[in-house]
Design an enzyme around this catalytic site. Structure first.
Site, PDB file in Angstrom:
ATOM      1  N   GLY A  70     -18.730  18.409 -26.755  1.00 51.51           N
ATOM      2  CA  GLY A  70     -18.856  16.745 -26.624  1.00 51.51           C
ATOM      3  C   GLY A  70     -17.714  16.270 -26.868  1.00 51.51           C
ATOM      4  O   GLY A  70     -16.329  16.677 -26.621  1.00 51.51           O
ATOM      5  N   ASP A 116     -20.677  14.611 -34.771  1.00 51.71           N
ATOM      6  CA  ASP A 116     -21.901  14.421 -35.506  1.00 51.71           C
ATOM      7  C   ASP A 116     -22.382  15.385 -36.271  1.00 51.71           C
ATOM      8  O   ASP A 116     -23.110  15.088 -37.340  1.00 51.71           O
ATOM      9  CB  ASP A 116     -22.912  14.253 -34.128  1.00 51.71           C
ATOM     10  N   GLU A 141     -30.035  -0.840 -25.663  1.00 51.17           N
ATOM     11  CA  GLU A 141     -29.535  -0.750 -24.425  1.00 51.17           C
ATOM     12  C   GLU A 141     -30.507  -0.254 -23.363  1.00 51.17           C
ATOM     13  O   GLU A 141     -30.853  -0.691 -22.201  1.00 51.17           O
ATOM     14  CB  GLU A 141     -28.128   0.399 -24.195  1.00 51.17           C
TER      15      GLU A 141
END
Lengths: 444, 444
Positions: B21, B308, B178
């Site tokens: 990521g 994360d 979104e």
């Protein structure tokens, strides 16, 4: 009436088109201004631009850029209705098509279901080979190619290693030739950058053709040049051979020769995709439907077939027109006109094939083209043919946005010697596990 | 030694990074010039630009355009090795990672496995909801949305019809907001053109947020404006409510209210994705790994966690930094620097978060942004914020080619009010068959 699919009754007659390939969408378009309801049935919600499938398979263009949703193509056409469904059967007496979403009545039925890979009954081949007829096939091949190289990093054993690096393409028509060319481009320019740990001199690309020449149906010059180009690119073209069996690891040829590969691409032949319920007498060899000069299926009044599924036997083409985009587009267009005539009782116009020639691209900067313009023949090979090929394919891709994306991809890869879509997304071909193939060595 | 994965031994030390990521690729990049071998392990062969997943889900951009193959990103980096594999376990005593392609030794291990949707143990929810963490999730949602409308054409029964037309989004963070905005754009500009037979006044979009405001963590102004924009777009924002159960058809809230939908999107919370074998004592609530200011996992010398999955507890952020791209990128970059220091015995630099602010877009022409530049705060909402959002996301997309494709898509849809990728390609969410849900009506 419970099991009828829900479609409003509009228009005087309902024309049901099964299949949204070149022929089907061209017909639907040409019925734009007719007082009929056009119902297009397809099991996908998009039209596939088949001539560029091989570029999806070789990571040249985005998968999404060569397909186009039917609903978008026909957004402006009021008499058009799309239904996402599979057709199971047709009852020509009751004039009703049985589909996965219910029954659909028709006044005129047009079968435009195209063709599918023909394995000539060889189930083992069908199970182990990858064909190149749909977007799913193409992305499956792309995923498989990339996954092969990832796997190849994990084995030193020579035969296993080669089984992952080597490719066998069966069939020397346009698909086989273009795929072989694109694979050799990948081998030369793209893959060595990605897989520095592999030696790409060990990667072999075989193209197996049953007859004595490639691109059967094209000119002698085109066939010859295509062979030359491919050999220059290092493709091993084996003519006059057939692959008789393939167990997912060993391909055995009619000459007794064997090739070890985990990826055999079947581009060797196609067979029609008829709908159950059409009388057997109208089916020809190769599962095509015998049609008259108006594309009417033999033995019916209101059932038509166009494109690859249709066999219109003429003196010049005793086995029907070639299974190419041009006859499909032209038949679709004319049938639209003829259906409009039929409705108002005007005489129909017989189909005449306007052969504009054919072409195939063979890797970067090279193509072969036999063109027919105003009844004159032009044969050209090389860079100029390649430019023509690109231009014609670019303007033929359906959808302006798609054209932009494809153009951008092509320019990008032309100048950077790079392709953009080396992604393993979705399904890959199920290989036989490595452990299970080790024994092959001792068997030979 | 049979079961070791094949990776040449190069470099003085081997740094194994699990997960590509934002954090993982930034770390790998910053080790470019270090005398280490960088081994990146990921179960996909591409990096995903997660902030635009919602645009893939709503057919705004091509799936392929927001992901980028690792091998291409690092084509020029000599000490970089990629391995496509899943990690099963780590043995920190032996310093070895157990993967699907064999064992991989490490000198330094960096866990950058990110987070996954947190269903808080609700298995029924996990099975029936769609989450939005991967490219597969996003294309699955896209396919499901489009398939719903195709199905809706086939039923008149009001509740069934609504179950296909209505959407419930759980979670009022950036993803939820979104997605709700993009869905309302589709409803207004795109879908009515595709599905003229449907009445889009019947399509309801619910956004359920457990707290009293949207975009928790952003400013009061941003939250308030986001709510206003969404309500202007006709999204039904329900605050202070939780969805307690969802059987694939009926969502039941903690208030006792129920909503009928076949598509519930879970954007409500995430949980860390730890590797088995890391000691339990280092795991915090939410499955994050407790790290010190150098991102070293509590209790280890040579095991690190970034992004994360890492929880760096500070006075200002007692529950760790927010799970956003910025902390991940910054931790990846600093850890690269620190690993280089560690190797030569230099002192390490503690992590300090440079908060550049955050933003979210809410449909066409609207966004909210809380920016921090040179220690000053700027809050802006509306068209200008939307331009900033687009600019920042566009330059952040990995890969120049991708940027071009995304830009082209955005310009195209801005001027045509159209999107290009309404394709049902690949897997869709498995809905409960219509027949099985009819009984629901009588149950209520």
């Amino acid at each position: 009436m419970e099991n009828y699919a829900k479609i409003a009754n509009t228009g005087k007659y309902r024309v049901v088109i099964v299949g949204g390939g070149f022929a089907g969408i061209e017909l639907a378009k040409s019925l734009r201004d007719a007082d009929v309801q056009v119902v297009l049935i397809d099991k996908q919600n998009y039209h596939t631009f088949q001539p560029l499938l091989y570029q999806v398979a070789t990571a040249g263009v985005e998968a999404d850029s060569i397909v186009h949703p039917f609903r978008k193509i026909f957004a402006g056409q009021k008499n058009f209705y799309f239904r996402l469904a599979e057709v199971a059967h047709v009852d020509t007496e009751e004039q009703v098509v049985e589909t996965s979403i219910g029954l659909i009545k028709y006044d005129y039925l047009v079968i435009a279901t195209g063709a599918t890979a023909n394995f000539f009954g060889n189930e083992q081949m069908e199970q182990n080979a990858i064909s190149m007829k749909s977007l799913n096939d193409a992305t499956e091949l792309r995923n498989t190619i990339l996954y092969n190289f990832e796997q190849a990093l994990q084995t030193d054993e020579v035969e296993q290693h080669n089984s992952l690096l080597d490719y066998v393409i069966v069939g020397g028509g346009p698909t086989g030739v273009e795929l072989a060319g694109a694979l050799s481009e990948l081998r030369k320019h793209v893959l060595p950058k990605d897989y520095k740990e592999l030696n790409f001199k060990e990667m072999d690309i075989y193209l197996i053709q049953s007859g004595p020449q490639l691109l059967k149906g094209m000119s002698e010059e085109a066939s010859q040049k295509a062979l030359e180009y491919l050999e220059d690119f290092g493709v091993k073209v084996w003519l006059n051979r057939r692959v008789q069996s393939y167990d997912g690891y060993t391909a055995t040829l009619d000459t007794g020769e064997t090739l070890i590969t985990r990826t055999l691409i079947w581009a060797a032949g196609v067979t029609g995709n008829p709908i159950p319920g059409i009388r057997k007498e109208s089916l020809l060899r190769g599962n095509q439907l015998k049609v008259d000069v108006y594309n009417r299926v033999d033995g019916y009044d209101n059932v038509f077939a166009i494109g690859d599924i249709a066999a219109m036997l003429t003196e010049e083409h005793p086995r029907g027109y070639p299974m190419l985009a041009q006859p499909a587009l032209q038949q679709g267009r004319l049938l639209g006109k003829n259906l409009k005539s039929l409705i108002v009782g005007k005489p129909l116009e017989p189909f005449e094939y306007d052969d504009k020639g054919s072409m195939a691209t063979v890797g970067r900067n090279h193509a072969v083209a036999d063109l027919k313009l105003l009844n004159k023949e032009y044969k050209t090979q090389g860079f100029f043919a390649w430019l023509i090929w690109m231009f014609i394919h670019l303007i033929s891709v359906v959808g302006f946005r798609n054209r932009l994306v494809v153009l951008m991809n092509w320019m990008w890869s032309y100048f950077t010697y790079d392709t953009g879509n080396r992604l393993i997304v979705g399904r890959k071909h199920v290989n036989i596990p490595m452990e299970e193939t080790v024994s092959h060595k001792t068997m030979e």
